[in-house]
Design a protein around this motif. Structure first.
Motif, short mmCIF file in Angstrom:
data_model
loop_
_atom_site.label_atom_id
_atom_site.label_comp_id
_atom_site.label_asym_id
_atom_site.label_seq_id
_atom_site.Cartn_x
_atom_site.Cartn_y
_atom_site.Cartn_z
N ASP A 31 68.58 43.05 42.91
CA ASP A 31 69.04 42.63 41.59
C ASP A 31 67.84 42.19 40.74
O ASP A 31 67.80 42.45 39.52
CB ASP A 31 70.05 41.49 41.71
N TRP A 32 66.89 41.50 41.37
CA TRP A 32 65.68 41.10 40.65
C TRP A 32 64.92 42.33 40.17
O TRP A 32 64.46 42.38 39.02
CB TRP A 32 64.79 40.24 41.54
N LEU A 33 64.79 43.33 41.04
CA LEU A 33 64.08 44.55 40.66
C LEU A 33 64.77 45.26 39.51
O LEU A 33 64.13 45.75 38.57
CB LEU A 33 63.97 45.49 41.87
N LYS A 34 66.09 45.32 39.55
CA LYS A 34 66.83 45.99 38.48
C LYS A 34 66.60 45.31 37.13
O LYS A 34 66.53 45.97 36.09
CB LYS A 34 68.32 46.02 38.81
N GLN A 35 66.47 43.99 37.18
CA GLN A 35 66.27 43.25 35.94
C GLN A 35 64.82 43.29 35.45
O GLN A 35 64.57 43.47 34.25
CB GLN A 35 66.70 41.79 36.13
N HIS A 36 63.88 43.14 36.39
CA HIS A 36 62.48 42.97 36.01
C HIS A 36 61.63 44.23 36.21
O HIS A 36 60.55 44.33 35.62
CB HIS A 36 61.88 41.81 36.79
N VAL A 41 64.95 50.87 41.90
CA VAL A 41 65.90 51.06 43.00
C VAL A 41 67.23 51.67 42.57
O VAL A 41 68.04 52.03 43.44
CB VAL A 41 66.17 49.73 43.75
N GLU A 42 67.48 51.80 41.27
CA GLU A 42 68.80 52.24 40.82
C GLU A 42 69.18 53.61 41.36
O GLU A 42 70.36 53.88 41.61
CB GLU A 42 68.84 52.27 39.28
N HIS A 43 68.20 54.48 41.54
CA HIS A 43 68.50 55.85 41.98
C HIS A 43 68.63 55.97 43.49
O HIS A 43 68.92 57.04 44.02
CB HIS A 43 67.40 56.80 41.49
N HIS A 44 68.40 54.86 44.20
CA HIS A 44 68.45 54.88 45.66
C HIS A 44 69.84 54.50 46.17
O HIS A 44 70.50 53.61 45.62
CB HIS A 44 67.43 53.90 46.26
N THR A 45 70.27 55.15 47.23
CA THR A 45 71.39 54.67 48.03
C THR A 45 70.83 53.77 49.12
O THR A 45 69.61 53.68 49.31
CB THR A 45 72.13 55.84 48.70
N HIS A 46 71.71 53.10 49.84
CA HIS A 46 71.26 52.27 50.96
C HIS A 46 70.49 53.12 51.97
O HIS A 46 69.44 52.70 52.49
CB HIS A 46 72.46 51.62 51.64
N GLU A 47 70.99 54.33 52.21
CA GLU A 47 70.36 55.21 53.20
C GLU A 47 69.00 55.70 52.73
O GLU A 47 68.03 55.71 53.50
CB GLU A 47 71.28 56.39 53.50
N ARG A 90 51.98 45.13 42.05
CA ARG A 90 51.59 44.03 42.93
C ARG A 90 52.31 42.74 42.54
O ARG A 90 52.81 42.00 43.40
CB ARG A 90 50.07 43.82 42.88
N ILE A 91 52.34 42.46 41.24
CA ILE A 91 53.02 41.25 40.77
C ILE A 91 54.51 41.33 41.08
O ILE A 91 55.12 40.37 41.57
CB ILE A 91 52.79 41.06 39.25
N GLY A 92 55.10 42.50 40.82
CA GLY A 92 56.52 42.68 41.08
C GLY A 92 56.87 42.56 42.55
O GLY A 92 57.90 41.98 42.91
N ALA A 93 56.01 43.11 43.41
CA ALA A 93 56.26 43.04 44.85
C ALA A 93 56.24 41.60 45.33
O ALA A 93 57.09 41.17 46.12
CB ALA A 93 55.22 43.86 45.60
N LYS A 94 55.28 40.84 44.85
CA LYS A 94 55.16 39.43 45.24
C LYS A 94 56.38 38.64 44.79
O LYS A 94 56.95 37.87 45.57
CB LYS A 94 53.89 38.83 44.66
N GLU A 95 56.79 38.83 43.54
CA GLU A 95 57.90 38.05 43.01
C GLU A 95 59.23 38.47 43.63
O GLU A 95 60.09 37.62 43.93
CB GLU A 95 57.94 38.15 41.49
N ALA A 96 59.42 39.77 43.84
CA ALA A 96 60.65 40.23 44.47
C ALA A 96 60.74 39.74 45.91
O ALA A 96 61.83 39.37 46.39
CB ALA A 96 60.72 41.75 44.44
#
Length: 235
Positions: A31-36, A41-47, A90-96
């Protein structure tokens, strides 16, 4: 008096069920990734997301025992794959990851876990040994533990003996004075045995011993642990 002076615990699925916390943490992270970091990740399924993670694991075997760094690397590569700059990724990975880790620690201890830890703590040194990235000091069990060892801190996962050896160094006890309790027959039981510890298998589902070695001391509930540990001094 029991010869046991040190008791070490696995954490996930030994003191709490880990799956609910992981599912929630993963959702909050995404959810954080979708917002920021929209588009990550929107195009990914769980699999497909799991397959992406596996591809990262294969490319980075040096992170096999560094679960936190591996997750951050996956988060970084997810963003790079859709066009974010290395700096933003890098910033996004750390915060997520910080979001994930916060919710990963929202665990609910088994009903009897705190009661058993409270009984044991006055009489034994208690330590945690985990292959995961849970920090027991961020849970309701914090006050009962004298130390905690993560695989990513020592560079090897159970059943490798290094974490058990580190527990002996930190506690000052010898292997025959130590007992380890965990739910995983290989990581916990064989790992503890290989390090010279008394091994206790938490086998809540009462499944058969899957290894060709002699079955270990076994309990189905943590409530059985205090009496079992005390009885080890009588052997």
């Amino acid at each position: 008096m029991s010869q046991i002076q040190l008791i070490t615990f696995d954490l996930d699925d030994t003191l709490w069920a880990v799956k609910p916390a992981l599912i929630r943490a993963e959702q909050e992270q995404n959810d954080w990734l979708k917002q920021h970091r929209p588009g990550t990740v929107e195009h990914h399924t769980h699999e497909s997301l799991f397959e992406f993670k596996k591809s990262v694991w294969k490319r980075h075997p040096e992170l096999a025992h560094h679960i936190s760094k591996m997750r951050e690397q996956s988060l970084y590569e997810l963003q790079i794959a859709v066009g974010y700059t290395p700096e933003d990724a890098r910033i996004g990975a750390k915060e997520a990851f910080e979001v994930f880790l916060h919710f990963r620690h929202k665990v609910e201890l088994y009903e009897n876990a705190l009661r058993v830890l409270e009984l044991l703590h006055p009489h034994y040194t208690l330590g945690a040994i985990t292959n995961g990235n849970a920090d027991v000091y961020k849970t309701d069990a914090a006050e009962y533990f004298d130390f905690a060892i993560l695989a990513e801190e020592v560079g090897a996962s159970k059943p490798a003996p290094i974490a058990f050896e580190e527990a002996l160094k930190r506690s000052g006890f010898r292997a025959h004075q130590a007992a380890h309790i965990g739910d995983h027959w290989e990581h916990d039981v064989l790992g503890a045995r290989n390090a010279g510890f008394h091994a206790i298998w938490l086998n809540a589902s009462n499944v058969g011993w899957p290894h060709d070695s002699e079955p270990p001391l076994t309990i189905q509930s943590l409530d059985e642990l205090p009496n079992l540990v005390a009885s080890l001094g009588e052997f």
